[in-house]
Design a protein around this motif. Structure first.
Motif, short mmCIF file in Angstrom:
data_model
loop_
_atom_site.label_atom_id
_atom_site.label_comp_id
_atom_site.label_asym_id
_atom_site.label_seq_id
_atom_site.Cartn_x
_atom_site.Cartn_y
_atom_site.Cartn_z
N VAL A 1 -3.26 -11.47 -3.72
CA VAL A 1 -2.19 -10.49 -3.95
C VAL A 1 -2.82 -9.14 -4.25
O VAL A 1 -3.87 -9.05 -4.88
N LEU A 2 -2.17 -8.07 -3.78
CA LEU A 2 -2.68 -6.73 -3.97
C LEU A 2 -1.74 -5.90 -4.84
O LEU A 2 -0.53 -6.11 -4.83
N GLN A 3 -2.31 -4.98 -5.57
CA GLN A 3 -1.52 -3.95 -6.22
C GLN A 3 -1.70 -2.70 -5.37
O GLN A 3 -2.82 -2.22 -5.18
N ILE A 4 -0.61 -2.21 -4.82
CA ILE A 4 -0.63 -1.07 -3.91
C ILE A 4 -0.11 0.17 -4.64
O ILE A 4 0.91 0.11 -5.32
N THR A 5 -0.82 1.27 -4.47
CA THR A 5 -0.34 2.56 -4.94
C THR A 5 -0.01 3.37 -3.69
O THR A 5 -0.85 3.52 -2.81
N SER B 1 4.20 5.43 -6.32
CA SER B 1 4.79 4.19 -6.81
C SER B 1 3.73 3.10 -6.72
O SER B 1 2.86 3.13 -5.85
N VAL B 2 3.82 2.16 -7.64
CA VAL B 2 2.87 1.05 -7.68
C VAL B 2 3.68 -0.23 -7.56
O VAL B 2 4.69 -0.40 -8.24
N PHE B 3 3.24 -1.13 -6.68
CA PHE B 3 3.95 -2.39 -6.52
C PHE B 3 3.00 -3.52 -6.18
O PHE B 3 1.90 -3.31 -5.69
N GLN B 4 3.49 -4.72 -6.45
CA GLN B 4 2.73 -5.94 -6.15
C GLN B 4 3.07 -6.35 -4.72
O GLN B 4 4.24 -6.45 -4.35
N PHE B 5 2.04 -6.57 -3.92
CA PHE B 5 2.23 -6.82 -2.50
C PHE B 5 1.48 -8.07 -2.06
O PHE B 5 0.31 -8.24 -2.39
N GLY C 1 -4.00 3.85 -3.09
CA GLY C 1 -4.82 2.94 -3.89
C GLY C 1 -4.54 1.49 -3.57
O GLY C 1 -3.45 1.12 -3.14
N LEU C 2 -5.55 0.67 -3.80
CA LEU C 2 -5.47 -0.75 -3.48
C LEU C 2 -6.35 -1.49 -4.48
O LEU C 2 -7.49 -1.10 -4.71
N ARG C 3 -5.78 -2.53 -5.08
CA ARG C 3 -6.54 -3.31 -6.06
C ARG C 3 -6.17 -4.78 -5.91
O ARG C 3 -5.00 -5.12 -5.73
N TYR C 4 -7.19 -5.65 -5.96
CA TYR C 4 -6.94 -7.10 -5.90
C TYR C 4 -6.42 -7.56 -7.26
O TYR C 4 -6.93 -7.17 -8.30
N LEU C 5 -5.40 -8.42 -7.23
CA LEU C 5 -4.87 -9.02 -8.45
C LEU C 5 -5.34 -10.47 -8.53
O LEU C 5 -5.66 -11.09 -7.51
#
Length: 128
Positions: A65-69, A79-83, A119-123
């Motif tokens: 799952v990614l956290q997308i900015t 906006s930041v959302f779980q993708f 932005g992109l971050r692994y959750l």
């Protein structure tokens, strides 16, 4: 050397797209040697979203799952959302990722891989 290695697989039916890549390599090499340009193909040198292609590809492979900015052209703030990414698709020389936006609860969500993706971050959770 890499081109020589790839030539071994050029006529193998499993690697049909390899011929296209080899022609592009050869054309670029000939351009360096001042040969006449004979191959013109779509290329978008200014495309910035390609840097997200590999991280998203890996996330899909690993069901991560990614956290997308994201900041749309008309948006005042990010906006930041779980993708939950599922598929990458190229259209008109641009890449898009399709998946589930958990934050907005939208199952068929697409994100263009361009300057709007900031932005992109692994959750630490797996894709649904």
């Amino acid at each position: 050397m890499a081109q020589q290695l790839l030539l071994r697989f050029e006529n193998h039916s499993k690697y049909n797209r390899l011929a296209e890549a080899l022609i592009k390599f050869q054309d670029e090499e000939e351009q360096e040697n001042n040969a006449k340009k004979i191959l013109f193909y779509d290329n978008n040198e200014e495309y910035k979203g390609v840097k997200y292609l590999k991280p998203i590809y890996i996330a899909i492979q690993k069901k991560q799952v990614l956290q997308i900015t994201y900041k749309g052209f008309q948006d005042k703030e990010q906006s930041v959302f779980q993708f939950h990414p599922h598929v990458l698709k190229q259209y008109n020389r641009r890449w898009f990722v399709f998946g589930f936006n958990k934050t907005k609860n939208i199952t068929a969500w697409s994100i263009p891989l361009d300057e709007r993706l900031t932005g992109l971050r692994y959750l630490k959770m797996k894709i649904i």
